[in-house]
Design a protein around this motif. Structure first.
Motif, PDB file in Angstrom:
ATOM      1  N   PRO A  99       9.246 -23.028  25.101  1.00  8.40           N
ATOM      2  CA  PRO A  99       9.224 -24.062  26.145  1.00  8.40           C
ATOM      3  C   PRO A  99       9.861 -25.357  25.653  1.00  8.40           C
ATOM      4  CG  PRO A  99       7.029 -23.729  25.207  1.00  8.40           C
ATOM      5  CD  PRO A  99       7.914 -22.678  24.629  1.00  8.40           C
ATOM      6  N   SER A 100      10.399 -26.125  26.575  1.00  8.78           N
ATOM      7  CA  SER A 100      10.981 -27.417  26.212  1.00  8.78           C
ATOM      8  C   SER A 100       9.871 -28.406  25.892  1.00  8.78           C
ATOM      9  CB  SER A 100      11.826 -27.960  27.359  1.00  8.78           C
ATOM     10  OG  SER A 100      10.985 -28.371  28.426  1.00  8.78           O
ATOM     11  N   VAL A 101      10.235 -29.477  25.197  1.00 13.39           N
ATOM     12  CA  VAL A 101       9.291 -30.549  24.903  1.00 13.39           C
ATOM     13  C   VAL A 101       8.700 -31.074  26.217  1.00 13.39           C
ATOM     14  CG1 VAL A 101       9.121 -32.909  23.990  1.00 13.39           C
ATOM     15  CG2 VAL A 101      10.394 -31.161  22.734  1.00 13.39           C
ATOM     16  N   LYS A 108       0.282 -30.563  28.439  1.00 14.25           N
ATOM     17  CA  LYS A 108      -0.737 -31.442  27.841  1.00 14.25           C
ATOM     18  C   LYS A 108      -1.280 -32.402  28.891  1.00 14.25           C
ATOM     19  CE  LYS A 108       0.512 -31.341  22.993  1.00 14.25           C
ATOM     20  NZ  LYS A 108       1.824 -31.382  22.424  1.00 14.25           N
ATOM     21  N   ASN A 109      -0.383 -32.948  29.741  1.00 21.58           N
ATOM     22  CA  ASN A 109      -0.812 -33.878  30.787  1.00 21.58           C
ATOM     23  C   ASN A 109      -1.764 -33.183  31.754  1.00 21.58           C
ATOM     24  OD1 ASN A 109       0.739 -35.850  29.656  1.00 21.58           O
ATOM     25  ND2 ASN A 109       2.405 -35.670  31.111  1.00 21.58           N
ATOM     26  N   PRO A 114      -4.495 -35.590  35.792  1.00 17.95           N
ATOM     27  CA  PRO A 114      -3.461 -36.555  36.166  1.00 17.95           C
ATOM     28  C   PRO A 114      -3.929 -37.984  35.921  1.00 17.95           C
ATOM     29  CG  PRO A 114      -4.448 -35.540  38.110  1.00 17.95           C
ATOM     30  CD  PRO A 114      -5.050 -34.871  36.912  1.00 17.95           C
ATOM     31  N   LYS A 115      -2.970 -38.831  35.570  1.00 15.61           N
ATOM     32  CA  LYS A 115      -3.269 -40.249  35.368  1.00 15.61           C
ATOM     33  C   LYS A 115      -3.203 -40.952  36.719  1.00 15.61           C
ATOM     34  CE  LYS A 115      -1.402 -40.202  30.693  1.00 15.61           C
ATOM     35  NZ  LYS A 115      -1.436 -38.755  30.636  1.00 15.61           N
TER      36      LYS A 115
END
Length: 126
Positions: A99-101, A108-109, A114-115
């Protein structure tokens, strides 16, 4: 997929798999055979700086390449070339990538939830 910028995290990856590696010495380095892993360096473009990595040998002669830090714009079909010091060990065609960064950051988010700013963006304030 088109990333919004040339430095977007979606362009960076730290894991890839090659097809069967063509070793210059005609067989994998003894350390790789013995330990099934080996630290070395790799590049996938001619002029690029060497990137430290760990190779993990698969049963079929392919390798997983884990980069010490993510590299930009790795593409299936390019060749991963492996080095120990100045010596070229061999190369393998890149078949697939981890997977990409960006994807990892998104994951992780999601785990954290959610913020507030993200919720505000998604749901227009009434």
């Amino acid at each position: 997929f088109k990333a919004p910028s040339t430095d977007h995290p979606a362009l960076y990856r730290d894991l890839l798999r090659t097809n069967r590696v063509h070793w210059i010495a005609e067989e994998p380095p003894a350390e790789l055979v013995r330990d099934k892993m080996m630290e070395c360096h790799f590049r996938f473009r001619h002029q690029m700086a060497l990137v430290p990595c760990v190779l993990t040998l698969n049963q079929d002669g392919s390798v997983w390449v884990t980069l010490v830090k993510p590299a930009r714009a790795i593409t299936p079909g390019q060749f991963a070339v492996f080095y120990k010091g100045d010596e070229c060990l061999g190369s393998g065609k890149i078949l697939r990538m981890g997977p990409s960064v960006y994807t990892i950051q998104q994951g992780k988010n999601r785990e954290e939830g959610p913020k507030k700013e993200e919720i505000d963006k998604i749901e227009p304030a009434t």
